[in-house]
Scaffold this motif. Sequence first.
Motif, PDB file in Angstrom:
ATOM      1  N   LEU A  92       0.834  -1.199   0.000  1.00 43.83           N
ATOM      2  CA  LEU A  92       0.000   0.000   0.000  1.00 43.83           C
ATOM      3  C   LEU A  92       0.877   1.261   0.000  1.00 43.83           C
ATOM      4  N   GLY A  93       1.945   1.230   0.783  1.00 43.48           N
ATOM      5  CA  GLY A  93       2.887   2.346   0.787  1.00 43.48           C
ATOM      6  C   GLY A  93       3.482   2.576  -0.597  1.00 43.48           C
ATOM      7  N   MET A  94       3.794   1.489  -1.285  1.00 44.77           N
ATOM      8  CA  MET A  94       4.364   1.596  -2.631  1.00 44.77           C
ATOM      9  C   MET A  94       3.355   2.205  -3.591  1.00 44.77           C
ATOM     10  N   VAL A  95       2.112   1.749  -3.528  1.00 50.04           N
ATOM     11  CA  VAL A  95       1.066   2.280  -4.403  1.00 50.04           C
ATOM     12  C   VAL A  95       0.857   3.773  -4.130  1.00 50.04           C
ATOM     13  N   LEU A  96       0.785   4.157  -2.861  1.00 49.50           N
ATOM     14  CA  LEU A  96       0.598   5.567  -2.519  1.00 49.50           C
ATOM     15  C   LEU A  96       1.791   6.423  -2.946  1.00 49.50           C
ATOM     16  N   SER A  97       2.972   5.821  -2.998  1.00 43.68           N
ATOM     17  CA  SER A  97       4.155   6.596  -3.406  1.00 43.68           C
ATOM     18  C   SER A  97       4.127   6.935  -4.898  1.00 43.68           C
ATOM     19  N   TRP A  98       3.259   6.286  -5.657  1.00 43.97           N
ATOM     20  CA  TRP A  98       3.135   6.600  -7.079  1.00 43.97           C
ATOM     21  C   TRP A  98       2.228   7.803  -7.335  1.00 43.97           C
ATOM     22  N   ILE A  99       1.499   8.244  -6.317  1.00 42.09           N
ATOM     23  CA  ILE A  99       0.658   9.422  -6.479  1.00 42.09           C
ATOM     24  C   ILE A  99       1.591  10.633  -6.563  1.00 42.09           C
ATOM     25  N   PRO A 100       1.501  11.392  -7.629  1.00 37.93           N
ATOM     26  CA  PRO A 100       2.420  12.534  -7.775  1.00 37.93           C
ATOM     27  C   PRO A 100       2.256  13.542  -6.631  1.00 37.93           C
ATOM     28  N   SER A 101       3.310  13.778  -5.924  1.00 43.36           N
ATOM     29  CA  SER A 101       3.279  14.747  -4.825  1.00 43.36           C
ATOM     30  C   SER A 101       4.598  15.499  -4.738  1.00 43.36           C
ATOM     31  N   GLY A 102       5.348  15.469  -5.810  1.00 44.97           N
ATOM     32  CA  GLY A 102       6.658  16.115  -5.820  1.00 44.97           C
ATOM     33  C   GLY A 102       6.623  17.481  -6.479  1.00 44.97           C
ATOM     34  N   ILE A 103       7.536  18.306  -6.035  1.00 46.13           N
ATOM     35  CA  ILE A 103       7.750  19.605  -6.660  1.00 46.13           C
ATOM     36  C   ILE A 103       9.227  19.633  -7.030  1.00 46.13           C
ATOM     37  N   GLY A 104       9.502  19.552  -8.305  1.00 43.87           N
ATOM     38  CA  GLY A 104      10.890  19.484  -8.742  1.00 43.87           C
ATOM     39  C   GLY A 104      11.450  18.089  -8.502  1.00 43.87           C
ATOM     40  N   SER A 105      12.751  17.996  -8.522  1.00 46.62           N
ATOM     41  CA  SER A 105      13.392  16.685  -8.396  1.00 46.62           C
ATOM     42  C   SER A 105      13.764  16.333  -6.963  1.00 46.62           C
ATOM     43  N   SER A 106      13.691  17.297  -6.047  1.00 47.34           N
ATOM     44  CA  SER A 106      14.228  17.052  -4.714  1.00 47.34           C
ATOM     45  C   SER A 106      13.212  17.153  -3.581  1.00 47.34           C
ATOM     46  N   PHE A 107      12.004  17.640  -3.858  1.00 46.90           N
ATOM     47  CA  PHE A 107      11.018  17.818  -2.792  1.00 46.90           C
ATOM     48  C   PHE A 107       9.775  17.003  -3.100  1.00 46.90           C
ATOM     49  N   SER A 108       9.294  16.270  -2.101  1.00 43.64           N
ATOM     50  CA  SER A 108       8.040  15.536  -2.268  1.00 43.64           C
ATOM     51  C   SER A 108       7.437  15.242  -0.898  1.00 43.64           C
ATOM     52  N   VAL A 109       6.136  14.997  -0.926  1.00 42.89           N
ATOM     53  CA  VAL A 109       5.431  14.512   0.253  1.00 42.89           C
ATOM     54  C   VAL A 109       5.259  13.020   0.029  1.00 42.89           C
ATOM     55  N   SER A 110       5.773  12.226   0.945  1.00 44.71           N
ATOM     56  CA  SER A 110       5.748  10.771   0.795  1.00 44.71           C
ATOM     57  C   SER A 110       4.489  10.202   1.429  1.00 44.71           C
TER      58      SER A 110
ATOM     59  N   HIS B  97      10.845  -1.041  -4.178  1.00 35.80           N
ATOM     60  CA  HIS B  97      11.322  -0.075  -5.168  1.00 35.80           C
ATOM     61  C   HIS B  97      12.145  -0.773  -6.253  1.00 35.80           C
ATOM     62  N   PHE B  98      12.848  -1.849  -5.889  1.00 35.63           N
ATOM     63  CA  PHE B  98      13.620  -2.617  -6.873  1.00 35.63           C
ATOM     64  C   PHE B  98      12.687  -3.359  -7.811  1.00 35.63           C
ATOM     65  N   VAL B  99      11.673  -3.996  -7.235  1.00 42.95           N
ATOM     66  CA  VAL B  99      10.726  -4.802  -8.004  1.00 42.95           C
ATOM     67  C   VAL B  99       9.979  -3.943  -9.017  1.00 42.95           C
ATOM     68  N   THR B 100       9.665  -2.713  -8.629  1.00 42.90           N
ATOM     69  CA  THR B 100       8.888  -1.831  -9.505  1.00 42.90           C
ATOM     70  C   THR B 100       9.761  -0.952 -10.397  1.00 42.90           C
ATOM     71  N   GLY B 101      11.061  -1.086 -10.292  1.00 42.15           N
ATOM     72  CA  GLY B 101      11.965  -0.300 -11.125  1.00 42.15           C
ATOM     73  C   GLY B 101      12.028   1.167 -10.728  1.00 42.15           C
ATOM     74  N   SER B 102      11.811   1.445  -9.451  1.00 47.30           N
ATOM     75  CA  SER B 102      11.793   2.828  -8.967  1.00 47.30           C
ATOM     76  C   SER B 102      13.079   3.225  -8.254  1.00 47.30           C
ATOM     77  N   VAL B 103      14.163   2.525  -8.537  1.00 42.17           N
ATOM     78  CA  VAL B 103      15.427   2.775  -7.845  1.00 42.17           C
ATOM     79  C   VAL B 103      16.299   3.700  -8.692  1.00 42.17           C
ATOM     80  N   TYR B 104      16.833   4.730  -8.044  1.00 38.52           N
ATOM     81  CA  TYR B 104      17.820   5.608  -8.667  1.00 38.52           C
ATOM     82  C   TYR B 104      19.168   5.211  -8.081  1.00 38.52           C
ATOM     83  N   MET B 105      20.028   4.626  -8.922  1.00 36.84           N
ATOM     84  CA  MET B 105      21.258   4.036  -8.410  1.00 36.84           C
ATOM     85  C   MET B 105      22.494   4.787  -8.904  1.00 36.84           C
ATOM     86  N   LEU B 106      23.263   5.262  -7.931  1.00 30.31           N
ATOM     87  CA  LEU B 106      24.567   5.841  -8.243  1.00 30.31           C
ATOM     88  C   LEU B 106      25.664   4.846  -7.935  1.00 30.31           C
TER      89      LEU B 106
END
Length: 188
Positions: free
Chosen positions: A18-36, A65-74
């Motif tokens: 459920l947390g993962m599904v809710l994290s897909w709701i757009p709540s970000g402003i720019g690339s660095s700020f979001s409400v989780s 996040h790995f399973v859904t491909g939502s990982v930003y990896m450096l």
Amino acid sequence: MQNRQLRIYLEGTLFAALGMVLSWIPSGIGSSFSVSLGMIPLTFYAIRRGLGPGIFAGFLWGILHFVTGSVYMLNVYQVIIEYTITYASIGLAGFYSKDILEGIRNQKGKRVNMTIVAAVLVGAAARYFWHFIAGWIFWGDYALWGLSAFTFSLVMNGLSMISTALVTMIVLLMLYDRSPLIFFPKGK
């Protein structure tokens, strides 16, 4: 006992999803700020079930996040910090589980409200502490407005933490006000 533990961890899996599904709701402003928004069910679950299950569910949310491909990896260290430690840290809200449940049983409304606020703040601060560390160390090259990596990470992750904590507090306090028994797992 084994069946009860299985139910607790299956419930945690559902809250992580459920947390993962809710994290897909757009709540970000720019690339660095979001409400989780995913913090809401994970914090609720940690309060409902306690520290260990809360850490498990947070960790699982990070793994999703790995399973859904939502990982930003450096690099591998950044991934370990941002997708395992960070999300598992939300479960620290479960430290207050017994106090909250006891307060609900004994109808100590103001005490329960304050303890819910404390639980949310601890879970959010723990999570965003690790996001701040990762932002400072790994994402510093992307800092905007000429700010140092430290300052940019502190400001952006701090603002995200405050806004996420406020939204989570409001929702959990409304849940408590409307239906305090929802915080009790079946059989408690």
